[in-house]
Structure formats: structure tokens, C-alpha cells
Scaffold this motif. Sequence first.
Motif, PDB file in Angstrom:
ATOM      1  N   ARG A 149       0.843  -1.233  -0.178  1.00 38.39           N
ATOM      2  CA  ARG A 149       0.108  -0.046   0.000  1.00 38.39           C
ATOM      3  C   ARG A 149       0.924   1.217  -0.060  1.00 38.39           C
ATOM      4  O   ARG A 149       0.451   2.356  -0.185  1.00 38.39           O
ATOM      5  CB  ARG A 149      -1.002  -0.165   1.189  1.00 38.39           C
ATOM      6  CG  ARG A 149      -1.869  -1.172   1.393  1.00 38.39           C
ATOM      7  CD  ARG A 149      -2.668  -1.277   2.597  1.00 38.39           C
ATOM      8  NE  ARG A 149      -3.145   0.065   2.979  1.00 38.39           N
ATOM      9  CZ  ARG A 149      -3.578   0.258   4.178  1.00 38.39           C
ATOM     10  NH1 ARG A 149      -3.496  -0.556   5.148  1.00 38.39           N
ATOM     11  NH2 ARG A 149      -4.156   1.199   4.477  1.00 38.39           N
ATOM     12  N   PHE A 150       1.934   1.062   0.146  1.00 39.98           N
ATOM     13  CA  PHE A 150       3.107   2.239   0.385  1.00 39.98           C
ATOM     14  C   PHE A 150       4.346   1.942  -0.567  1.00 39.98           C
ATOM     15  O   PHE A 150       5.403   1.549  -0.031  1.00 39.98           O
ATOM     16  CB  PHE A 150       3.455   2.597   1.917  1.00 39.98           C
ATOM     17  CG  PHE A 150       2.168   2.549   2.846  1.00 39.98           C
ATOM     18  CD1 PHE A 150       1.448   4.019   2.857  1.00 39.98           C
ATOM     19  CD2 PHE A 150       1.597   1.527   3.457  1.00 39.98           C
ATOM     20  CE1 PHE A 150       0.760   3.920   3.725  1.00 39.98           C
ATOM     21  CE2 PHE A 150       0.871   1.670   4.381  1.00 39.98           C
ATOM     22  CZ  PHE A 150       0.076   2.934   4.488  1.00 39.98           C
ATOM     23  N   PRO A 151       4.051   2.396  -1.900  1.00 38.86           N
ATOM     24  CA  PRO A 151       5.157   1.935  -2.838  1.00 38.86           C
ATOM     25  C   PRO A 151       6.782   2.418  -2.460  1.00 38.86           C
ATOM     26  O   PRO A 151       7.679   1.714  -2.455  1.00 38.86           O
ATOM     27  CB  PRO A 151       4.581   1.995  -4.113  1.00 38.86           C
ATOM     28  CG  PRO A 151       3.699   3.070  -3.809  1.00 38.86           C
ATOM     29  CD  PRO A 151       3.202   2.751  -2.623  1.00 38.86           C
ATOM     30  N   ALA A 158      13.145  -2.359   0.751  1.00 40.34           N
ATOM     31  CA  ALA A 158      13.708  -3.541  -0.133  1.00 40.34           C
ATOM     32  C   ALA A 158      15.192  -3.320  -0.375  1.00 40.34           C
ATOM     33  O   ALA A 158      15.552  -4.380  -0.778  1.00 40.34           O
ATOM     34  CB  ALA A 158      12.930  -3.814  -1.504  1.00 40.34           C
ATOM     35  N   LEU A 159      15.506  -2.134  -0.494  1.00 45.73           N
ATOM     36  CA  LEU A 159      16.865  -1.794  -0.869  1.00 45.73           C
ATOM     37  C   LEU A 159      18.003  -2.621   0.129  1.00 45.73           C
ATOM     38  O   LEU A 159      18.834  -2.752  -0.182  1.00 45.73           O
ATOM     39  CB  LEU A 159      17.190  -0.467  -0.680  1.00 45.73           C
ATOM     40  CG  LEU A 159      16.990   0.604  -1.946  1.00 45.73           C
ATOM     41  CD1 LEU A 159      17.132   1.738  -1.802  1.00 45.73           C
ATOM     42  CD2 LEU A 159      17.612  -0.083  -3.288  1.00 45.73           C
ATOM     43  N   LEU A 160      17.570  -2.603   1.502  1.00 45.68           N
ATOM     44  CA  LEU A 160      18.423  -3.372   2.462  1.00 45.68           C
ATOM     45  C   LEU A 160      18.374  -4.584   2.869  1.00 45.68           C
ATOM     46  O   LEU A 160      17.228  -5.125   2.886  1.00 45.68           O
ATOM     47  CB  LEU A 160      18.446  -2.284   3.785  1.00 45.68           C
ATOM     48  CG  LEU A 160      18.803  -0.848   3.804  1.00 45.68           C
ATOM     49  CD1 LEU A 160      18.467  -0.169   4.881  1.00 45.68           C
ATOM     50  CD2 LEU A 160      20.102  -0.546   3.140  1.00 45.68           C
ATOM     51  N   GLU A 161      19.525  -5.280   2.644  1.00 49.71           N
ATOM     52  CA  GLU A 161      19.448  -6.714   3.294  1.00 49.71           C
ATOM     53  C   GLU A 161      19.893  -6.673   4.689  1.00 49.71           C
ATOM     54  O   GLU A 161      19.204  -7.514   5.520  1.00 49.71           O
ATOM     55  CB  GLU A 161      20.379  -7.667   2.323  1.00 49.71           C
ATOM     56  CG  GLU A 161      20.251  -9.012   2.672  1.00 49.71           C
ATOM     57  CD  GLU A 161      18.976  -9.636   2.707  1.00 49.71           C
ATOM     58  OE1 GLU A 161      18.640 -10.970   3.043  1.00 49.71           O
ATOM     59  OE2 GLU A 161      18.151  -8.991   2.103  1.00 49.71           O
ATOM     60  N   ASP A 162      21.150  -6.220   5.021  1.00 52.07           N
ATOM     61  CA  ASP A 162      21.326  -6.217   6.267  1.00 52.07           C
ATOM     62  C   ASP A 162      22.570  -4.802   6.518  1.00 52.07           C
ATOM     63  O   ASP A 162      22.736  -4.422   5.407  1.00 52.07           O
ATOM     64  CB  ASP A 162      22.378  -7.558   6.583  1.00 52.07           C
ATOM     65  CG  ASP A 162      22.393  -7.679   8.312  1.00 52.07           C
ATOM     66  OD1 ASP A 162      21.868  -6.682   8.751  1.00 52.07           O
ATOM     67  OD2 ASP A 162      22.952  -8.624   8.676  1.00 52.07           O
ATOM     68  N   ASN A 349      15.085   6.074  -6.860  1.00 54.13           N
ATOM     69  CA  ASN A 349      14.373   4.794  -6.541  1.00 54.13           C
ATOM     70  C   ASN A 349      13.464   4.864  -5.571  1.00 54.13           C
ATOM     71  O   ASN A 349      12.489   3.952  -5.521  1.00 54.13           O
ATOM     72  CB  ASN A 349      15.380   3.834  -6.594  1.00 54.13           C
ATOM     73  CG  ASN A 349      16.449   4.025  -5.630  1.00 54.13           C
ATOM     74  OD1 ASN A 349      16.427   5.049  -4.879  1.00 54.13           O
ATOM     75  ND2 ASN A 349      17.316   3.056  -5.375  1.00 54.13           N
ATOM     76  N   LEU A 350      13.710   5.752  -4.428  1.00 57.41           N
ATOM     77  CA  LEU A 350      12.799   5.860  -3.586  1.00 57.41           C
ATOM     78  C   LEU A 350      11.472   6.874  -3.928  1.00 57.41           C
ATOM     79  O   LEU A 350      10.524   6.722  -3.510  1.00 57.41           O
ATOM     80  CB  LEU A 350      13.397   6.389  -2.243  1.00 57.41           C
ATOM     81  CG  LEU A 350      14.528   5.791  -1.722  1.00 57.41           C
ATOM     82  CD1 LEU A 350      15.297   6.256  -0.500  1.00 57.41           C
ATOM     83  CD2 LEU A 350      14.198   4.183  -1.672  1.00 57.41           C
TER      84      LEU A 350
END
Length: 415
Positions: A149-151, A158-162, A349-350
Amino acid sequence: MTSGGVLAGLDLDEIRKCVHCGICLPQCPTYLVLGEEMDSPRGRIYLMRAAAEGRVGLSPALQGHLDLCLGCRACETACPSGVRFGSLLEATRAELRRSGPPARHRRLEAFIFSVFPEPARLGAALTLFKLYRRSGLRALVRATGVLRRFPRLAAMEALLEDVPGAAPLPRVVPARGRTRGRVGLLTGCVQRHLYPGVNRDTARLLALAGFEVVIPRSQGCCGALELHAGRADAAEARARALAVAFPDDLDFVVTNAAGCGAAMKEYGHRIPELSGFAARVRDVVELLVAADLPLGALDLTVTYHDACHLVHGQRLRQEPRQLLRRIPGLRLVELGDSDLCCGSAGVYNLLEPGLAGDLLDRKLARIRETGARVVAAANPGCLLQIARGCRERGLDVTLVHPVELLARAADAYQG
């Protein structure tokens, strides 16, 4: 000559260099995806000129076309007339931002520019993210599907894995062997927190190349993010503060983030007092390509993605490739459309996740074609964006900065 319209500070002579030849069109990422004339460099220059000459106002439609520009500067590389599109875009956005960001971006921009250019605040935010991930809350949030609901929030998450841990760098790293000079190292904002190994490897390689490396503790953000967003006053303040943080007796100030380096090399265009500082800025590949580094073999197939602000902003295309080809055993496979933007573009991209995702899809398709298991890129934003795409599509590809491969090869040297 400056204009007399609503864009009073815009350089009309620079705008009039554009002869509308269209050579820039196939090089423009947004034009390739959208196919709209007003979302091409030529179309955007037409809009800038119309506003500068008072024929149109600063309407939401005009702002929308300019906000969709990634600022990748591929059009500058292609332009036979030498139009400095990046400077025109920055000046136009500065005028547009005098009334604040677009309503749809206002809250997100407020967060981005209160956190991202502030290394201490960014570090605190990333600590919270680490807790969010390791506590299991991330898996729970994703399972609910609420992020759909909040792209824009989903794109950030989603950009960060750790978030890696890292020991602080020393204030000075001594030169090894014959001393060739004394340099300062920019640690950056995102780079210092998400890719600390890149800074560590950069300092080590520079020392191996004969440079004493000074790493000022007081350094902050270079101002690139704010400059590209039209926040000109904030960008200038950060540029002045950064220049003061580095000693005057350095031979060079070294960056390993393409966007930072491009902005710093152009400080003098906007702030004449910083011309001397800007003249000393170098990307790390410029110094390493002139050094005789001891490198051992790496049995890897690698492809290289051209970060926009390295290839178009700093005009450094061959140097990274030359360095990678020096590593014995490494097979460098050329990437199709290597200099087409991956969609990262600072915080683009954000703010524009849909269009950024289309560009990421194109980049990943070209990466698949190479068969490479390692992708090298010289900018943290590109590394984050492409790694995210690989994770989401199940691609077994590792993202690295070129200096990480060189550091591994230096460790492998048996000499």
C-alpha cells in the motif's frame, strides 16, 4: 546571459547551445522507457527555455517532467554541442524547490534530507533497521503485505538486506614503500555505514600505491543529494564544511563514490572559493590506475556497470576496466548498455519506484546475458539497487566495488 522569466537565474546562453538534433534521445533513460518528448533532454530544455523566457509558468506539469529526470547526464556525453544539462537541471530544480517539494514527496523528502546526509542520524536509523530485521519484525511485516500500500516505503525497505558492522578507520594510514604523496579519503554517508569494507580497502590500496592516507573524523556529507534535489543552499553549506574538514596540504582528496566525486569536482563552478579544493578531487581509480599494484590471481568472471556520475559526470570509462583487466585470472565480460542508468540515481528509486524498477529490469536483463557471477560498480547507490534486483529475481550474482576485487587480488599476491 541570465533570463528574465520565472527562471531568472538560468543561463540562457547555455540553453541556446542545444540545437535540438535529437542525438541525446536514445541515450536518455526516461525517454527510452516513456517515449515522451517532454521526458527527453531536448524536451526538458525546451521547457526550461520557455519558462526562462516567460512563455510558461512553473506549472505542476513542468515540474513533473523535470522531476522524472534521473540527472544521469548521459545526454552530456552524447551532446555534440556540449550542453551542460546537469547544471541547467540543478538550477531549474533550485528555483522549483523554493516553494518546497511536490506534495506527494513532501513527507518522504523531509525524512530523506533530515537523515541521509547526516552520518550520525543515518547510523542510528540503520541500527533500528538492523533490529527490525533481526527481531523477526521484518518477516512479519512482509507477510502481511501492508507494504504494497506504500510503494515508496516498500522501495526503501527492499533496498537493504543487512547492515554490516565495522571498526572505525584510523585517522592516518601510512604509505607503504616509496611515498608518492599525501591524500585525504572521503568516507561518505551511505558508503561509511553500508559499505565500510570499500573504505577500508580503498585506504589500504592507496597506502600500497605509496600514499599516506588521512581520514578526517570531522568530515560530513558532500552535499550531492541535496544539490540534485534543488536544495542549493543546503548543498553549498555542506560543500563549504567538507572542504574545511580536510587539511590544506593534501595532494588529493579521494572519493570512491561516483556521485560524491562528480559533485565535489564541480564545487568551483558554484562556489569559486572552493575551486582549489575541487581541483584536488580524484576518484580512487584515477590514482590506482597510475600505480604498480602487486596483484595475485582471482578465478572470476566479472562484468562492470558504469555508474552514471563516474562515466558521464567524471568521464571515467576506461580506468576501472583497465584496473580490473590487470588482475591475473579475472575474466572481464562487457555489459550491454553498461552506461544506461540502473534506476538508483541518488534517491530517485525511492521517489519514483515504478520508473526506477523499469530501468532496473533492463539492467538485470543485460547482466543475465553476460553469464557473470560478479558485477562491479563504483557507486553505493548502484550496488544497493542492482543487488536488490538480483535478490528479488533469484539471481546468483554478487555485487562489489572494483576496489574490493583489487584488494582481494592484493591479498592473493605471492610475490
